[in-house]
Design an enzyme around this catalytic site. Structure first.
Site, short mmCIF file in Angstrom:
data_model
loop_
_atom_site.label_atom_id
_atom_site.label_comp_id
_atom_site.label_asym_id
_atom_site.label_seq_id
_atom_site.Cartn_x
_atom_site.Cartn_y
_atom_site.Cartn_z
N GLY A 228 0.82 -1.20 0.00
CA GLY A 228 0.00 0.00 0.00
C GLY A 228 0.86 1.25 0.00
N ASP B 60 2.18 -2.13 15.37
CA ASP B 60 1.87 -3.11 14.33
C ASP B 60 2.84 -4.28 14.38
OD1 ASP B 60 0.27 -4.13 12.37
OD2 ASP B 60 1.24 -3.04 10.73
#
Ligand SMILES: *[C@@H]1O[C@H](CO)[C@@H](O)[C@H](O)[C@H]1NC(C)=O
Ligand SMILES: *[C@@H]1O[C@H](CO)[C@@H](O)[C@H](O)[C@H]1NC(C)=O
Ligand SMILES: *[C@@H]1O[C@H](CO)[C@@H](O)[C@H](O)[C@H]1NC(C)=O
Ligand SMILES: *[C@@H]1O[C@H](CO)[C@@H](O)[C@H](O)[C@H]1NC(C)=O
Ligand SMILES: *[C@@H]1O[C@H](CO)[C@@H](O)[C@H](O)[C@H]1NC(C)=O
Length: 949
Positions: free
Chosen positions: A641, A755
């Site tokens: 992304g 994350d």
């Protein structure tokens, strides 16, 4: 329901019985729980075990039974399961505008015998409408419009003896209109119905004569935009209650029955775009008519009928391509409310004379392609659009340059003006309201299916709609500050009139969920009654992305049955994560689009605030281009992304990974600067180091040290060819834990990664774990102006407490790390085939047995040779890390210590670096791991903890 879910529900039930003096019946709590198991993104207030007592949004109860579910525009995805039938006291079910609600309506809906209102407008439902809906004897409001339903109209709908509103429009419903016969019931039996909205479907066959009778109460008959044929039955004329008749855009033929003139309450008549023949219908005496469109039929040629000049409320007369001929009577323009006379493509001749007494509302006279030879007022300065192109008058030389000979498309625009204030410039997602406050409006499209006027440029109409909306919202005590309308137009496919509607909150800058769903309900359930000229209408709400008060964390009860608690946690996590993930992806896409950092950067550059770096160096675009062989395909080692990652070689021979941001994911200059400043200060052998960056030629790139052996995820899946035995796994866990502990405890300011996952842990050539991707971009979100961050993370690893409270702490990383540990022992992804790894381990676990009885679930690669020593302690530690309450989880430093103990137990020297070297592992298969979307190097911003540590 699979047995596993049953067990889970039982646990929940037990939990519920033991702990809660609940106000909700067990049956209904169980039903809601299993219903929402099929949903993504259910409201965050849906926790605990007492929907009625603890205020689950959208749930309303009477005497501990759920009587109403109103969840419009809640962004819920998933399907409606048959478990709905257990809510046996349900009166109202409204799930409109949840675009991701798909699948069919379950047959079991027919068991809800108390149901009065069923509204599923603007969702993604498909399949046939179940026959069982016909069993809902109490149903009075049924709106299934704006979905993708197919199949026939079930004839069982004829049994809905209480129905008032039947809206199946805007679907793909096929077949004929059912009427009762020896095969069963039909729509002719619906004598209480006031609304048949069946337009914009694929209905075929004739309009059955039997459908209509004089004891009906029907007001709105909408059969437009179908494939109906045959003629208009004479029985239509007996339904004198009719106010709106739309039969346009079908293939209806034959003559219009003469008793149509008995429909004395008719205000809008649309018969256009059919194959009607005979004379134009005689509408004399239908004095309520405001809008008549008979265009594009094959009527006999004749003069303009006299009724066309004698309807006192008529605003719009459309007789385009209907065979009318001769002179246009001047009296047509004298009717006091006439706005628009449209008669293109006919045989009108003589002189166009609009007289001196024409209506002050007159706005458009469109007579293109007729035979008109002259125009009486051609020299006077009238404020009416006259179109005569294609008439004799314009075909003569000399007149061609007149404005009435130009085929000009008039476009109207409207946008609710500011309410005597100066509109503000708001940050990207916010909008300045009519009262000049920046806020997040709830938006959607408001459509009229039969507009009663045609002058779209007359702002009075919009003002009336705005006022009536506000009056309704106020009388319903809804938190609405103001409404704004914009972008009005007639949809040329359906001839529906569409308006964008924005509704602004009165409290703070955003709505909460109850606010939005209550507003949506007022519109979907037709509580809002607009001015006559706008009825009938429908609303199609957009997702609302900015809910306030999402941090409502309900105290849940722990400690009685460990199994139940873990099950609850696992269940919550599972069911919310999908939703979060979806939102996150959507937000990401959206945010990325709004970004334009370079203006900022340029300013910054000139003001000289260059980044303060420690060790990281600045690269020019040309340099990096050279080092990566022109960013060639063959140098690409990953893409996601964020953009692409290229391998590069510096002149020194050092290998680097160059992470090049795609245009749409670039960040603001200030943020980029902050990021590289931070990253440049972080140095630890278990963290991927920043070598430098590039901020040149409109590019944003980060240059990292190259980590050759890919991600832990690849190693676990076997993709990278590295054999991960138990010792190596312990070492990886220890390394990653140390890197993380450094970020939490030694970095200044402390950094929360946010994350942690196996695809963000890289392995160097000594199989040392290196944590990459320090934190998801928080700043990317900060253009919305909130410090309370939106929940970020990766499905399966996300801390449920962080999700509930939006309070980010180091313990959120600890949770993710616990999941990573589970991955290390099982070799499975955190969520595989809908199964959550933590829940699976807990389910399989038996502490009295060897290896906690986990053999079946453990990765065979660690059990193959020797018994993995210390595995039980490792699992214990992982379970501590994934405790529901952050406070009960250990700090990373404790995790490090415990893993080191386990290593010693397993015979490894936790301090020594030499346990595994590059010489002792099988080499990578040549495939490089940076391949998939959310791999290493995909996010860039570190998350900085603001309070001092
Ligand atoms: C509920 O609905 C199903 C499917 O329509 C039906 O088979 C069943 O008999 C119904 N149960 C009750 C109690 O009405
Ligand atoms: C009549 O048909 C023409 C050609 O299909 C179309 O462009 C026009 O919009 C129709 N007029 C009306 C009033 O529907
Ligand atoms: C106008 O059309 C009507 C009907 O077609 C015809 O009878 C009449 O003669 C025409 N008038 C003129 C001036 O052409
Ligand atoms: C606009 O519509 C209103 C309401 O029908 C009417 O009173 C007013 O005269 C119209 N204005 C114009 C300029 O036609
Ligand atoms: C016009 O209506 C059709 C059919 O409902 C719909 O698919 C289309 O999106 C509408 N057009 C616009 C511009 O909204």
């Amino acid at each position: 329901m699979d047995p596993e879910n049953k067990v889970f529900l039982l646990l929940l039930l037990l939990f519920h019985v033991l702990l809660v003096a609940a106000q909700t019946s067990t049956q209904d709590f169980t039903a809601l729980s299993s219903l929402s198991e099929f949903w993504e993104n259910k409201p965050p207030s849906w926790v605990g075990a007492d929907p009625c007592g603890s205020g689950w949004e959208g749930i309303h109860c009477t005497n501990s039974r759920v009587t109403s579910i109103i969840l419009s525009s809640m962004n819920i995805g998933g399907r409606l399961s048959g478990d709905i039938q257990s809510l046996s006291e349900l009166v109202t079910l409204e799930l409109s505008y949840n675009k991701d609600m798909t699948g069919t309506i379950p047959d079991e809906i027919g068991n809800l015998t108390k149901l009065q209102t069923l509204i599923l407008v603007g969702c993604g439902f498909s399949g046939s409408i179940p026959d069982s809906i016909g069993s809902l004897k109490q149903l009075s409001f049924l709106a299934l419009n704006l979905n993708q339903f197919t199949g026939n109209i079930p004839r069982t709908l004829g049994n809905l003896s209480s129905i008032d509103w039947l809206d199946l429009a805007d679907n793909q419903i096929e077949g004929t209109i059912p009427v009762s016969d020896d095969q069963g019931p039909g729509l002719d039996m619906l004598l209480t119905a006031q609304h048949f909205h069946l337009g914009n479907n694929k209905l075929i066959g004739e309009i059955p004569a039997q459908l209509f009778s004089s004891n009906m109460k029907l007001k709105h008959l909408l059969l437009d935009n179908n494939q109906l044929n045959g003629s208009i039955p004479g029985t239509l004329g007996v339904v004198t209650s009719l106010e709106v008749v739309r039969l346009d855009r079908n293939q209806i033929s034959g003559e219009v029955p003469s008793n149509i003139s008995d429909l004395i309450n008719l205000s809008e008549l649309y018969l256009s775009n059919n194959k009607l023949t005979g004379s134009l219908p005689d509408l004399t005496g239908l004095n309520d008519l405001t809008y008549v469109d008979l265009s594009n039929n094959t009527f006999n040629s004749a003069g303009i009928p006299s009724w066309a000049s004698s309807l006192p409320l008529l605003t719009t007369l459309k007789l385009e391509n209907t065979g009318v001929e001769g002179q246009i009577p001047v009296s047509i323009f004298n009717q006091s409310n006439i706005e628009s006379v449209e008669m293109r493509n006919n045989q009108l001749n003589g002189t166009l004379d609009i007289g001196n007494d024409y209506s002050s509302h007159l706005d458009l006279i469109d007579l293109e392609n007729n035979k008109i030879t002259d125009f009486d007022q051609k020299n006077s300065n009238i404020d009416i659009t006259v179109k005569l192109e294609g008439n004799n008058i314009c075909l003569e030389t000399g007149a061609t340059s007149e404005s009435y000979c130009q085929d000009s498309e008039s476009t109207v625009s409207y946008s609710t003006p500011a309410n005597s204030c100066t509109p503000l410039v708001c940050s990207s997602d916010q909008v300045s309201s009519p009262n000049c406050k920046c806020a997040f409006p709830y938006t959607g499209v408001l459509s009229s299916r039969a507009l009663g006027f045609s002058n779209l440029g007359n702002t009075t109409y919009y003002t009336l709609i705005e006022q009536s909306l506000m009056t309704t919202f106020q009388s319903q005590n809804l938190p609405v500050d103001s409404v704004s309308l914009s972008n009005p137009f007639r949809n040329s496919t359906t001839d529906y009139f569409q308006l964008d509607l924005s509704i602004f909150p009165s409290q703070n800058d955003r709505f909460n969920r109850t606010g939005v769903s209550s507003i949506a309900f007022v519109l979907s359930n037709q509580i809002y009654v607009p001015p006559e000229f706008f009825t009938p209408y429908f609303f199609n709400g957009n997702n609302y992305e900015n809910y306030a008060g999402e941090s409502s964390s309900k105290k849940s009860h722990t400690g009685i049955i460990v199994g139940a608690v873990v099950a609850v946690v696992a269940f919550l996590v599972l069911s919310i994560l999908a939703g979060i993930y979806a939102i996150r992806q959507k937000k990401r896409a959206k945010k990325a689009k709004d970004f334009n950092p370079f203006a900022n950067w340029e300013e910054n550059k000139n003001s000289g605030s260059a980044p303060k770096l420690k060790g990281a160096r600045w690269f020019s675009f040309e340099e990096l281009k050279k080092y990566s062989s022109n960013f060639s395909e063959s140098n690409t080692i990953g893409s996601g992304g964020y953009g692409k990652v290229y391998q590069g070689v510096l002149p020194s021979g050092e290998l680097v990974a160059i992470k090049r941001a795609a245009k749409e994911s670039m960040q603001g200059a200030v943020e980029f600067k902050t990021e590289i400043e931070l990253l440049s200060r972080v140095h630890h052998k278990n963290l991927v180091g920043l070598v430098g960056f590039c901020f040149d030629k409109g590019e944003q790139m980060l240059v990292y040290e190259y980590i050759p052996n890919g991600t832990v995820m690849d190693s676990l899946s076997g993709k990278s060819g590295i054999r991960m035995d138990w010792m190596r796994r312990l070492k990886v866990a220890a390394g990653a834990a140390r890197g993380l502990a450094y970020l939490h405890e030694l970095a200044d300011p402390p950094i929360i990664h946010r994350d942690i996952k196996s695809s963000n842990i890289l392995l160097d050539d000594h199989l040392n774990a290196k944590v990459s991707d320090f934190g998801l971009s928080k700043l990317l979100d900060s253009d919305t102006g909130h410090i309370t961050t939106q929940v970020k993370g990766t499905m399966g690893y996300l801390d449920p407490e962080y999700y509930m409270t939006q309070q980010l702490t180091e313990k959120s990383d600890v949770y993710s790390f616990g999941v990573l540990m589970m991955e290390l022992v099982t070799g499975r992804r955190p969520i595989e085939q809908g199964k959550f790894i933590v829940r699976e381990v807990v389910r399989a676990m038996d502490k009295s047995k060897e290896l906690y009885n986990l053999q079946a679930i453990l990765d065979s690669a660690i059990t193959k040779q020797n018994t993995p020593k210390g595995l039980e302690k490792f699992v214990d530690l992982a379970l501590k890390c994934v405790k529901e309450h952050a406070a009960e989880r250990p700090a990373m430093a404790e995790v490090v210590k415990e893993i080191e103990n386990i290593m010693e137990l397993a015979g490894l020297n936790p301090i020594s670096e030499s346990a595994t070297t590059s010489a002792t592992y099988e080499d990578a298969s040549g495939r490089h791991p940076y391949g998939d979307d959310d791999f290493a190097y995909t996010g860039v911003f570190p998350t900085v903890k603001l309070e001092p540590h």
